[in-house]
Scaffold this motif. Structure first.
Motif, PDB file in Angstrom:
ATOM      1  N   SER A 118      39.192  24.595  15.324  1.00 51.24           N
ATOM      2  CA  SER A 118      39.274  24.687  13.858  1.00 51.24           C
ATOM      3  C   SER A 118      38.411  23.607  13.206  1.00 51.24           C
ATOM      4  O   SER A 118      38.108  22.583  13.824  1.00 51.24           O
ATOM      5  CB  SER A 118      40.724  24.530  13.406  1.00 51.24           C
TER       6      SER A 118
ATOM      7  N   ARG B 120      35.570  27.152  20.645  1.00 54.30           N
ATOM      8  CA  ARG B 120      35.856  27.307  19.227  1.00 54.30           C
ATOM      9  C   ARG B 120      37.073  26.468  18.851  1.00 54.30           C
ATOM     10  O   ARG B 120      38.150  26.660  19.407  1.00 54.30           O
ATOM     11  CB  ARG B 120      36.147  28.788  18.954  1.00 54.30           C
TER      12      ARG B 120
ATOM     13  N   SER C 208      47.997  25.230  21.789  1.00 51.73           N
ATOM     14  CA  SER C 208      47.456  26.550  22.172  1.00 51.73           C
ATOM     15  C   SER C 208      48.512  27.637  22.001  1.00 51.73           C
ATOM     16  O   SER C 208      48.205  28.743  21.558  1.00 51.73           O
ATOM     17  CB  SER C 208      46.894  26.530  23.599  1.00 51.73           C
TER      18      SER C 208
ATOM     19  N   ARG D  91      48.686  28.401  18.301  1.00 50.94           N
ATOM     20  CA  ARG D  91      47.542  29.231  17.873  1.00 50.94           C
ATOM     21  C   ARG D  91      47.755  30.680  18.315  1.00 50.94           C
ATOM     22  O   ARG D  91      47.480  31.614  17.569  1.00 50.94           O
ATOM     23  CB  ARG D  91      46.225  28.691  18.466  1.00 50.94           C
ATOM     24  N   ARG D  92      48.279  30.843  19.536  1.00 53.79           N
ATOM     25  CA  ARG D  92      48.519  32.201  20.049  1.00 53.79           C
ATOM     26  C   ARG D  92      49.556  32.913  19.178  1.00 53.79           C
ATOM     27  O   ARG D  92      49.400  34.072  18.809  1.00 53.79           O
ATOM     28  CB  ARG D  92      49.004  32.132  21.513  1.00 53.79           C
ATOM     29  N   ARG D  93      50.625  32.181  18.814  1.00 55.06           N
ATOM     30  CA  ARG D  93      51.692  32.775  18.020  1.00 55.06           C
ATOM     31  C   ARG D  93      51.188  33.145  16.622  1.00 55.06           C
ATOM     32  O   ARG D  93      51.510  34.198  16.094  1.00 55.06           O
ATOM     33  CB  ARG D  93      52.887  31.809  17.917  1.00 55.06           C
ATOM     34  N   VAL D  94      50.407  32.252  16.026  1.00 53.53           N
ATOM     35  CA  VAL D  94      49.874  32.536  14.677  1.00 53.53           C
ATOM     36  C   VAL D  94      49.001  33.793  14.737  1.00 53.53           C
ATOM     37  O   VAL D  94      49.131  34.702  13.905  1.00 53.53           O
ATOM     38  CB  VAL D  94      49.065  31.334  14.124  1.00 53.53           C
ATOM     39  N   ALA D  95      48.159  33.882  15.759  1.00 56.75           N
ATOM     40  CA  ALA D  95      47.251  35.035  15.878  1.00 56.75           C
ATOM     41  C   ALA D  95      48.043  36.332  16.080  1.00 56.75           C
ATOM     42  O   ALA D  95      47.628  37.394  15.611  1.00 56.75           O
ATOM     43  CB  ALA D  95      46.288  34.819  17.045  1.00 56.75           C
ATOM     44  N   ALA D  96      49.205  36.210  16.745  1.00 56.23           N
ATOM     45  CA  ALA D  96      50.004  37.408  17.026  1.00 56.23           C
ATOM     46  C   ALA D  96      51.001  37.691  15.913  1.00 56.23           C
ATOM     47  O   ALA D  96      51.808  38.628  16.018  1.00 56.23           O
ATOM     48  CB  ALA D  96      50.738  37.226  18.363  1.00 56.23           C
ATOM     49  N   GLY D  97      51.003  36.867  14.863  1.00 56.29           N
ATOM     50  CA  GLY D  97      51.925  37.064  13.738  1.00 56.29           C
ATOM     51  C   GLY D  97      53.361  36.683  14.095  1.00 56.29           C
ATOM     52  O   GLY D  97      54.310  37.127  13.435  1.00 56.29           O
TER      53      GLY D  97
ATOM     54  N   THR E  76      49.157  28.923   6.792  1.00 56.66           N
ATOM     55  CA  THR E  76      49.332  30.215   6.104  1.00 56.66           C
ATOM     56  C   THR E  76      48.320  30.349   4.982  1.00 56.66           C
ATOM     57  O   THR E  76      47.688  31.390   4.808  1.00 56.66           O
ATOM     58  CB  THR E  76      50.765  30.316   5.543  1.00 56.66           C
TER      59      THR E  76
END
Ligand code: NAP
Length: 195
Positions: free
Chosen positions: A51, A49, A169, A172-178, A194
């Motif tokens: 973007s 997957r 990566s 992406r992990r940080r964005v997903a975890a807020g 955002t």
């Protein structure tokens, strides 16, 4: 002979590590311009997957806007199908027959170069700049000497880039975890994510 940089990557998302790499390569190799080429369908990432191509392209445009030596090409997006580097380099070779072309990308990607489509022909067409982070085991790239032969191996140049401690990566992990991603990528790209 003018030297041009072709900066290949998935850029999901583009970050300061990529931008510092491109600028460091421009300076170190006397490149007139660096053309960023977001991969539409990275051949080795089938089934993974990633973007939307359009989002990755727009983020790359936003990130490179303030550097007059940077451009973004849609060549792989317009071509469709798997984003084989050989086809991309043929495109730039036909547009710039006299230029000394340098394909810039991550050292980890270059390690797999023998598996790329028509890689012997690629070595006739361009030189490679393999960007690595400090502490990256250089022996790994050295291992390519035997497989590729001396002449081709000499066309791979290593560039150590401290800012490559940043990775897509991890962002992406940080964005997903807020978690915050400020100062890891341009504010314009952060705002785009955002939104
Ligand atoms: P990747 O496997 O996602 O990346 C490997 C490593 O290199 C990651 O640590 C990545 O960090 C880093 N990296 C990627 N692009 C970079 C760049 N321009 N500057 C500095 N570091 C970079 O690699 P990829 O992005 O999918 O592929 C890299 C390029 O090789 C693309 O242009 C792709 O089309 C090409 N490629 C071609 C073939 C083929 O022709 N058959 C096969 C494989 C790859 P980040 O995750 O932080 O970016």
């Amino acid at each position: 002979m003018k030297a041009l940089g072709i900066m290949g990557g998935t850029f999901d998302p583009i970050h300061y590590g990529h931008l510092v790499t491109a600028e460091a390569a421009r300076y170190a190799f006397g490149l007139e311009r660096v053309i960023f080429v977001p991969a539409a369908h990275p051949p080795h990432k089938e089934g993974r997957r990633i973007s939307l191509t359009n989002d990755r392209y727009l983020m790359t445009v936003l990130a490179t806007m303030t550097n007059p030596a940077f451009e973004v090409s849609q060549v792989e997006i317009e071509r469709g199908g798997p984003s084989y580097t050989i086809e991309t380099m043929r495109h730039f070779r036909s547009r710039h027959p006299e230029a000394d072309l340098h394909f810039i990308t991550g050292g980890d990607a270059i390690l797999e170069i023998c598996t790329w489509e028509q890689s012997p022909d690629l070595f006739k067409m361009c030189q490679f700049i393999a960007a690595t982070r400090p502490g990256y085991p250089l022996g790994a790239l050295e291992g390519l000497r035997e497989t590729l032969g001396d002449a081709a191996f000499r066309r791979i140049h290593r560039l150590e880039v401290p800012a490559l401690a940043i990775s897509s990566s991890e962002i992406r992990r940080r964005v997903a975890a807020g978690q915050p991603v400020k100062y890891l990528l341009p504010e314009s790209v952060e705002n785009y994510i955002t939104k």
